[in-house]
Enzyme design. Structure first.
Site, short mmCIF file in Angstrom:
data_model
loop_
_atom_site.label_atom_id
_atom_site.label_comp_id
_atom_site.label_asym_id
_atom_site.label_seq_id
_atom_site.Cartn_x
_atom_site.Cartn_y
_atom_site.Cartn_z
N CYS A 90 -0.35 -2.98 0.13
CA CYS A 90 -0.54 -2.20 -0.61
C CYS A 90 -0.99 -0.76 -0.70
O CYS A 90 -1.05 -0.47 -2.15
CB CYS A 90 -2.67 -2.95 -1.10
SG CYS A 90 -2.59 -4.69 -0.13
N HIS A 346 -6.13 -4.65 -9.07
CA HIS A 346 -5.22 -4.36 -7.68
C HIS A 346 -3.95 -5.05 -7.55
O HIS A 346 -3.63 -5.81 -7.76
CB HIS A 346 -5.89 -5.04 -6.36
CG HIS A 346 -5.62 -4.48 -5.31
ND1 HIS A 346 -4.03 -3.06 -5.03
CD2 HIS A 346 -5.17 -4.52 -4.00
CE1 HIS A 346 -4.45 -2.85 -3.61
NE2 HIS A 346 -4.25 -3.89 -2.70
N CYS A 376 -5.72 0.54 2.25
CA CYS A 376 -5.91 -0.69 3.21
C CYS A 376 -4.58 -1.29 3.23
O CYS A 376 -4.49 -0.98 1.87
CB CYS A 376 -7.57 -1.07 3.84
SG CYS A 376 -8.04 -2.15 2.00
N GLY A 378 -1.98 -4.22 4.63
CA GLY A 378 -1.34 -5.51 5.33
C GLY A 378 -1.06 -4.81 7.09
O GLY A 378 -0.07 -4.01 6.65
#
Length: 390
Positions: A90, A346, A376, A378
């Site tokens: 992300c 997102h 944040c 993965g």
């Protein structure tokens, strides 16, 4: 050490899964933001030394080096412009900003476009891994990884539920946060707060071609009752689709340059990049790392949380920014002031440069100085970027 400056920052309005942007090929969607950054900044296209593009699902229409393909699809960039596609989940395009800034600060390059794209309608999340497993081509979790983390399947949803439990967050806390995200996004849209950052995308509709300029995920009729009524994603959990980020199509871009380039090309900076931080921690709870990355970034920058005027903390799931607020003691009124991913969407690889576009323009619109963006990611990784509006 040379400074790195942001000259322009743009994004497309988000498109819902299967929605208004689903008919646009991701390469062309990315090219829209690349062309807009050139047109709006006035920089000579031939001066761009690299394009660093974030993209998470690098398969199907986003395969074969989507960053380079977007350059070739651009109407303004010459084919001599290099490009690279990167994946930090992300945080991919936030890392693109940091790579661009590092190149400028090292003195090796002067003009770089950091960018991102994700068509989650056309290349579904997780499809690249699922295809390989379906075809018997192996699993991303290797024997060595299984030995260290036996029986654990990486799950951002599971990590979000773990954060909610660890930080004592109730379902009502998360539902109210989700409603606030929509309310802020509604107010920002009606006030024209996104006009400086959104680049129109031409789309085909049954009524004919038109321009897509409004974030499609915003629920203008959202109420606490409607959000609270959404089904739990896990029977024993607290999170629902309403308190999670929306699947989204979009692209975004940020032009990062050196002081030398500002003078050479007559450019006016919007902001100076003040600090670049990336940290990693627990890969199981995984989404908690922005809390600790923020601590490190502020320490290295010599700033306190009270020195920061605006925060963009990605709303992957409501527990993430709520836990971040509790941990840092930040003022909630300075957080995601124009709404976040719960309302706006997102688009994975595009979210980093998307949030930076919103942050920089919001700082300048309010006459504020310092902004902090964190994401944040993965695997338990987090980026933090601190900027100073000019």
């Amino acid at each position: 050490m040379p400074e790195a400056y942001i000259v322009e920052a743009v994004r497309t309005a988000g498109g819902r899964r299967g929605g208004r942007l689903a008919g646009v090929h991701p390469v062309d969607l990315a090219a829209v933001s690349l062309d807009a950054i050139i047109a709006r900044s006035g920089v000579d296209p031939a001066a761009v030394e690299d394009v660093v593009m974030g993209c998470v699902s690098q398969g199907g229409e986003q395969a074969m080096q989507v960053g380079r393909n977007a350059v070739l699809a651009s109407k303004l960039l010459p084919q001599s412009t290099p490009a690279v596609t990167i994946d930090r989940q992300c945080g991919s395009s936030q890392q693109a900003i940091q790579f661009a800034a590092q190149a400028v600060m090292s003195g090796t390059q002067d003009v770089i476009i950091a960018s991102g794209v994700e068509s989650m309608s056309r290349v579904p999340m997780g499809s690249t891994a699922m295809l390989h497993m379906k075809e018997g081509l192996g699993h991303y979790k290797s024997p060595g990884l299984e030995e260290k983390y036996p029986g654990i399947q990486w799950s951002q949803f599971m990590g979000a539920e773990m954060i909610a439990a660890k930080h004592g967050l109730s379902k009502d806390d998360m539902d109210r946060f989700a409603l606030a995200s929509h309310e802020k996004a509604i107010a920002a849209t009606k006030a024209g707060a996104f006009e400086a950052e959104i680049v129109p995308v031409e789309i085909e509709t049954p009524e004919g071609n038109e321009m897509h300029t409004v974030d499609e995920g915003i629920r203008f009729d959202a109420t606490l009752e409607s959000i609270a009524s959404v089904k739990l994603l896990s029977p024993d959990g607290k999170i629902t689709a309403a308190s999670s980020s929306q699947i989204c199509d979009g692209s975004s871009a940020v032009l990062v340059v050196s002081e030398r380039a500002l003078k050479q090309h007559g450019l006016t900076p919007l902001a100076r990049i003040h600090n670049l931080t990336v940290t990693a921690g627990d890969p199981v709870i995984m989404l908690e790392e922005p809390l600790f990355a923020t601590d490190r970034a502020l320490q290295r920058a010599g700033l306190s949380i009270g020195d920061i005027d605006l925060f963009e903390v990605n709303e992957a799931f409501a527990p993430v920014p709520l836990a971040w607020l509790k941990h840092t003691g930040a003022d909630p009124e300075r957080l995601n002031v124009n709404g976040g991913a719960i309302a706006l969407g997102h688009p994975l690889g595009a979210s980093g440069t998307k949030l930076m576009a919103t942050l920089v323009h919001a700082l300048r619109a309010r006459g504020k100085k310092y902004g902090l963006q964190t994401m944040c990611e993965g695997g338990g990784v987090a980026n933090v970027t601190l900027v100073e509006a000019l």
